[in-house]
Design a protein around this motif. Structure first.
Motif, PDB file in Angstrom:
ATOM      1  N   HIS A 167       0.854  -1.186   0.000  1.00 25.52           N
ATOM      2  CA  HIS A 167       0.000   0.000   0.000  1.00 25.52           C
ATOM      3  C   HIS A 167       0.890   1.236   0.000  1.00 25.52           C
ATOM      4  CE1 HIS A 167      -2.992   2.956   0.826  1.00 25.52           C
ATOM      5  NE2 HIS A 167      -2.464   3.242   1.994  1.00 25.52           N
ATOM      6  N   THR A 168       0.766   2.061  -1.036  1.00 24.13           N
ATOM      7  CA  THR A 168       1.666   3.215  -1.168  1.00 24.13           C
ATOM      8  C   THR A 168       0.984   4.544  -0.874  1.00 24.13           C
ATOM      9  OG1 THR A 168       1.200   3.569  -3.517  1.00 24.13           O
ATOM     10  CG2 THR A 168       2.930   1.983  -2.980  1.00 24.13           C
ATOM     11  N   GLY A 169      -0.329   4.606  -0.977  1.00 25.03           N
ATOM     12  CA  GLY A 169      -1.023   5.872  -0.708  1.00 25.03           C
ATOM     13  C   GLY A 169      -0.505   7.009  -1.573  1.00 25.03           C
ATOM     14  N   GLY A 170      -0.327   6.737  -2.857  1.00 29.09           N
ATOM     15  CA  GLY A 170       0.184   7.775  -3.758  1.00 29.09           C
ATOM     16  C   GLY A 170       1.589   8.240  -3.382  1.00 29.09           C
ATOM     17  N   TYR A 172       2.581   8.491  -0.163  1.00 26.75           N
ATOM     18  CA  TYR A 172       2.555   9.111   1.163  1.00 26.75           C
ATOM     19  C   TYR A 172       2.369   8.118   2.317  1.00 26.75           C
ATOM     20  CZ  TYR A 172       2.294  13.646  -1.135  1.00 26.75           C
ATOM     21  OH  TYR A 172       2.584  14.757  -1.882  1.00 26.75           O
ATOM     22  N   ALA A 173       2.051   6.869   1.992  1.00 26.19           N
ATOM     23  CA  ALA A 173       1.801   5.913   3.078  1.00 26.19           C
ATOM     24  C   ALA A 173       3.110   5.367   3.646  1.00 26.19           C
ATOM     25  CB  ALA A 173       0.929   4.773   2.568  1.00 26.19           C
TER      26      ALA A 173
ATOM     27  N   VAL B 255       0.630   7.187   8.397  1.00 25.85           N
ATOM     28  CA  VAL B 255       0.792   5.747   8.189  1.00 25.85           C
ATOM     29  C   VAL B 255       0.056   5.271   6.940  1.00 25.85           C
ATOM     30  CG1 VAL B 255       0.299   3.476   9.173  1.00 25.85           C
ATOM     31  CG2 VAL B 255       1.219   5.308  10.621  1.00 25.85           C
ATOM     32  N   ARG B 290       0.055  13.653   3.189  1.00 22.69           N
ATOM     33  CA  ARG B 290      -1.172  13.816   2.411  1.00 22.69           C
ATOM     34  C   ARG B 290      -2.276  14.183   3.398  1.00 22.69           C
ATOM     35  NH1 ARG B 290      -3.269   9.838  -2.313  1.00 22.69           N
ATOM     36  NH2 ARG B 290      -3.675   8.257  -0.738  1.00 22.69           N
TER      37      ARG B 290
END
Lengths: 317, 317
Positions: A167-170, A172-173, B255, B290
């Motif tokens: 999971h990269t969150g664009g 930001y993760a 996170v 973000r």
């Protein structure tokens, strides 16, 4: 141990296409060629080029130079792809270097630049997430479906694998180093206050000890040694780091319920002196939550390069 | 607004098979029949049966009684499946009620019990995750791929949608109410200390105000009204709740990097008096992260039933 498993341990990447991996850090750029057996060849570490606004392009040119160098040094090996990794906020899917305060770029279209300037198909991704992927596909995180891989060194960064997918969150993760543990805590380089890495990174442990005592130390390892020798400031700072780290891991347990948290980077080299008290503190914080196993990373300092090689191989598979 | 969109708003479930949804709470059990147009019929609220060790079985029997009642009351509607929801730790995939401290069960094989005792195919899942799924599929969370849905009432619970998939963590994920914001904070009912819900739930706001002042209040709404009228204790408690909630949301941003945090439950009824200062505080905590949109839930108090109906329809689709 069978011969096959010994070979696997020595060559964790395994067999596949020959590829090049380049891991661009804030200070140095590491590069290596991986042959079809998964052997790492020609490992080099050179200063990352810095050209102000032209740094991103200089980095891409450097990758092409490295490719030519490998071709000259290892003429019998024909790499099929390059895995390029950079630090900061990276949007892997869009191929964009969103932000690197350290290397002074923002919104660089790396996927496009690599297509124009590198004469091999090139993947582009984030250094820490690639290192995490190496742990997830080849190392200590491999047995788990939902797992957080933390790298604790100068700063703290993480990568998340949720139900067996990154999971990269664009981009930001996984920024667990910038999860706030104490809103009244020290100012962080990122501009926020009380981020985990201002208290629990190896860098913070050194900085805080020097600030509190005026005594310079060589690294977090020395602060730990001083704590073990009874130095009160060192004991307090080491303990605060463990508390902050345990709190962040307990928060991860409540929110994500990972099966495991894998910890690598310089601080993890403390071994049981880190892991034993950390597990105790996490355990004391939790109640009904799913308790994550807290285990050391197994790939070591070249996890980034291995992750880059995996990505490069994925590209031409 | 077109007529079609007005109908959609009135009947958010939309058309599909007729189904029954039963949402078992710690105090009351809510049930409704949904017809093929998505109309909610025969909504009832009855006390949840409590039979000590036999509570889980009594709950399953009650579902079958409700099914027979709906058949008698609405003979022209032929439901095809039941969506049963329970509180606590729930492993949806395994069909097991892992733990409910409130209803005194652990490791109940609900999927098996429903098969034996309910004369319709029955899905089994978690109340808050089902409500979150209703927001995600039909409500305020619908525009987002990675989003956290929080329900803030007596306690605080959440559900996670990551890259468009629900993440359950074997039933343990999303327990944001039991993410620790202050390890030296109040003891939580779960056994841990300083969980978010000991400070920021509507229940905690009431309890803390009464403890601090000795003055009984009717709800968090009254504490907010008192704060707005200049009551110092009420102002402090409301502000502490906002700070704790903002901190947890900022940690989620670091996170998971969700695109949005959707908030429902009793506390969300405060509207802008909650959302405006909460957004300001989250904004002040973050730096490069973000920034999630922080928006009110749109489905309302029957989100659980709608989520149960969605699950039931999925079963027979």
């Amino acid at each position: 141990m069978t011969l096959a498993s010994m070979v696997d341990q020595a060559l964790p990447l395994g067999s596949g296409e020959a590829v090049i991996a380049v891991d661009v850090g804030g200070t140095d750029t590491k590069a290596a060629l991986f042959d079809e057996a998964g052997r790492m060849l020609g490992l080099s570490r050179t200063p990352t080029p810095r050209r102000g606004d032209g740094t991103a392009l200089a980095v891409v040119h450097r990758v092409e130079e490295l490719r030519l160098q490998f071709a000259a040094d290892f003429p019998s090996i024909h790499p099929r792809a390059v895995g390029l990794l950079v630090p900061g906020v990276v949007d892997d899917d869009a191929g964009i270097g969103v932000l690197s305060t350290n290397l002074h770029w923002s919104n660089v279209p790396f996927a496009q630049l690599t297509k124009e300037h590198i004469h091999l198909p090139t993947t582009f991704s984030h250094d820490v997430r690639a290192a995490g992927e190496a742990e997830f596909r080849l190392g200590a995180a491999r047995p788990f479906g939902t797992v957080v891989v933390l790298v604790i060194g100068t700063g703290i960064a993480g990568s998340l694998f949720i139900d067996s997918r990154a999971h990269t969150g664009g981009g930001y993760a996984g920024e667990i180093g910038h999860s706030i543990v104490d809103p009244a805590g020290p100012l962080c380089g990122c501009g926020a206050r009380g981020c985990l890495e201002t208290i629990a990174s190896a860098g913070a442990i050194v900085r805080r000890y020097e600030q509190r005592t005026g005594t310079p130390v060589t690294g977090a390892r020395e602060v730990l040694a001083r704590a073990e020798a009874g130095d009160k400031a060192a004991t307090a700072i080491w303990s605060e780091a463990l508390d902050a780290l345990a709190l962040s891991i307990a928060q991860l347990a409540a929110v994500l319920a990972p099966e495991a948290v894998v910890i690598g980077g310089g601080l993890a080299q403390a071994g049981d002196r880190l892991f034993v008290p950390l597990r105790e503190r996490v355990d004391a914080l939790l109640s009904f939550h799913r308790r994550p196993r807290i285990v050391p990373a197994s790939i070591g300092e070249n996890a980034g390069l291995l992750g880059g090689a995996l990505r490069a191989r994925d590209l031409v598979r």
